[in-house]
Design a protein around this motif. Sequence first.
Motif: not given
Lengths: 398, 398
Positions: B276-297
């Motif tokens: 089971e999950r600990r809760g009802l989620g939301g959003i999560f991401f990691d190691d994200l660098n395959d987009y424009d750096q300014e956009m991700l900031l």
Amino acid sequence: MPAAAAAASLVLFAPSRSSSSSPRTLRRPSLLPLRRATVAPSRPRIPRLVAVRANVAIEKETPEEERPETFLRAADGHHGAASASVRARFERMIREVQDEVCAAIEAADGGGKFKEDVWSRPGGGGGISRVLQDGGVWEKAGVNVSVVYGVMPPEAYRAAKGEAVSGNGNSSVKAGPVPFFAAGISSVLHPKNPFAPTLHFNYRYFETDATKDAPGAPRQWWFGGGTDFTPAYIFEEDVKHFHRVQKEACDKFDPSFYPRFKKWCDDYFFIKHRGERRGLGGIFFDDLNDYDQEMLLAFSTECARSVVGAYVPIIERRKDTPFTEQHKAWQQLRRGRYVEFNLVYDRGTTFGLKTGGRIESILVSLPLTARWEYDHKPEEGSEEWKLLDACINPKEWI
Amino acid sequence: MPAAAAAASLVLFAPSRSSSSSPRTLRRPSLLPLRRATVAPSRPRIPRLVAVRANVAIEKETPEEERPETFLRAADGHHGAASASVRARFERMIREVQDEVCAAIEAADGGGKFKEDVWSRPGGGGGISRVLQDGGVWEKAGVNVSVVYGVMPPEAYRAAKGEAVSGNGNSSVKAGPVPFFAAGISSVLHPKNPFAPTLHFNYRYFETDATKDAPGAPRQWWFGGGTDFTPAYIFEEDVKHFHRVQKEACDKFDPSFYPRFKKWCDDYFFIKHRGERRGLGGIFFDDLNDYDQEMLLAFSTECARSVVGAYVPIIERRKDTPFTEQHKAWQQLRRGRYVEFNLVYDRGTTFGLKTGGRIESILVSLPLTARWEYDHKPEEGSEEWKLLDACINPKEWI
């Protein structure tokens, strides 16, 4: 992970009796495995091997309505020569100790009763979990026995006992999976009163069969276990009494045992990220096979049989001591440490969690309630400070 | 352990400010590090590298009486061109968000105040931990920022970013240790009322320097984080509101973000041994660098700035809802699951615990109180059962 850890955990828990813990079944809309089951489900259960990341395979278990006379396979069982085997005698011993400890706890609790869950596995093995929750004296008391027949890959076997295999000139034999047997008793007793200590004990026996592909490979066996206790407050007479009973049990067998196993215990129950132990120790040993097998069976038996005398008199003295909310809060903080040790470091628990074991049996060791306060520091010289000091700097109590 | 996990944890915690967690100092009879310190200790502290099993070295920290303007090294700091660097802008953002979230929490709490701990490291970096405990509305609320300068071995770097290194033709270069920079904000907010949900959010930025021995190696960077929430009871309007805010933040940048990071969140906060999950989620991401750096900031900033609007209105609706002891017990059981996830699976926490991090900052995520009952199964169709069902079978809320 060494096979020793496998042994430790396999006797600490009984594998899951439902398939609800398998991530593959999670997306089904049904919540069937979560239904309250007052009787054992009648739908047929298909035995399957549990796929485990830790390289040990065991069959899925089936709930049983009654305790069988033995969980051993027929060839290992209670009849004829087999009944004198170490496997059979160890199983008898842990089941007797389970009865004895549960009876003593119920008597001291004065109200709470153990709830029992029994299961078996198609290919042999099984277990009995007993839990007393929210009793008169105990917040949560679990006393479990289990018997496991499993298979481990030769690498895991060699990792644990490599020198014995290669040392006997068999290292060139291409060995197949190694069947093993493990049996043990494991218990954690958390009282309500903050002046009454938590007790944990666990005794286990592990044996491998000769492998089919390498029949010349030696059969291995070892014993593991210990008894340790975890007060929230120090009463010197309690700590001394507890350690004295451990020492007396050890001294009957070897004068080197108590100092060695006392230190092993202090080293094992260490919460590294806190730099403190979870409690005030006792004895602990693992992978023990460099003594006569009969002697170690007798030693494990002596230790397990000493539990009631080591613990119950302390409970009788402390169970009705008046306490404040602050005493209770400190006990709850120490219970939080207990949770940290068990979930982060305990080999049996962490291995069990990763291998699809029966979660409720594994985590019965966790307290009913626990507490975490940010940056809590007991006042220097206070009773709480003294306990923490003894958890940081292990003492010789006798 | 991949370097990504290192990055995740290094911004989740601040290393220990005393040496009390080192096993080597434990046998000393002194309990100095446990004394209640109302002011920062005046004895000189010797900076030292923390020896870590996880192959990442960072300096020990020093308590500070006041927040510095920046934790960045001078070359990365607030002056001139450096002040426009991603490092500098990310640090400014997380510190502003920390102020913003703490102010909103104190206002909604109506009584509790955050306690602040500040520290720095001799070679640059530092952090601010803020904790509100036992307030009017929140049982425990922690909001931490930290900035880390460290060094990781080339293997760890390659493990995380191997394809980038070798893909650029530099795999034959014998690289030395890789200096890295990490900064992040991490928060867990546990309310008292069982109808008010727990919230967690964490946003972090990671960057490596070019290595000294292989100056041609490319500099790497990535973003990680997310916002997820954990109610004990489902109010559909709350869950929908929370997810809608996450989706709105995502949709401003890429329509693929919400579905992808929503699933990532469901997969990440999974308690495997429970299924089971600990809760009802939301959003999560990691190691994200395959987009424009300014956009991700800008995206990380948008997400972090959305926390108050996503969460506080829900708290305002639920904080005074009458509840029974049974509601509270169920909340406490779910808090137990939170503890299980954080201690057994969370990469930041488990990595932090193993690397000598500042324990109180790492474990501020644990609830003030939690509960474990043996074999607890909510009655089918009950509100508790519905929550559990949603933790087992993640739903599309919007």
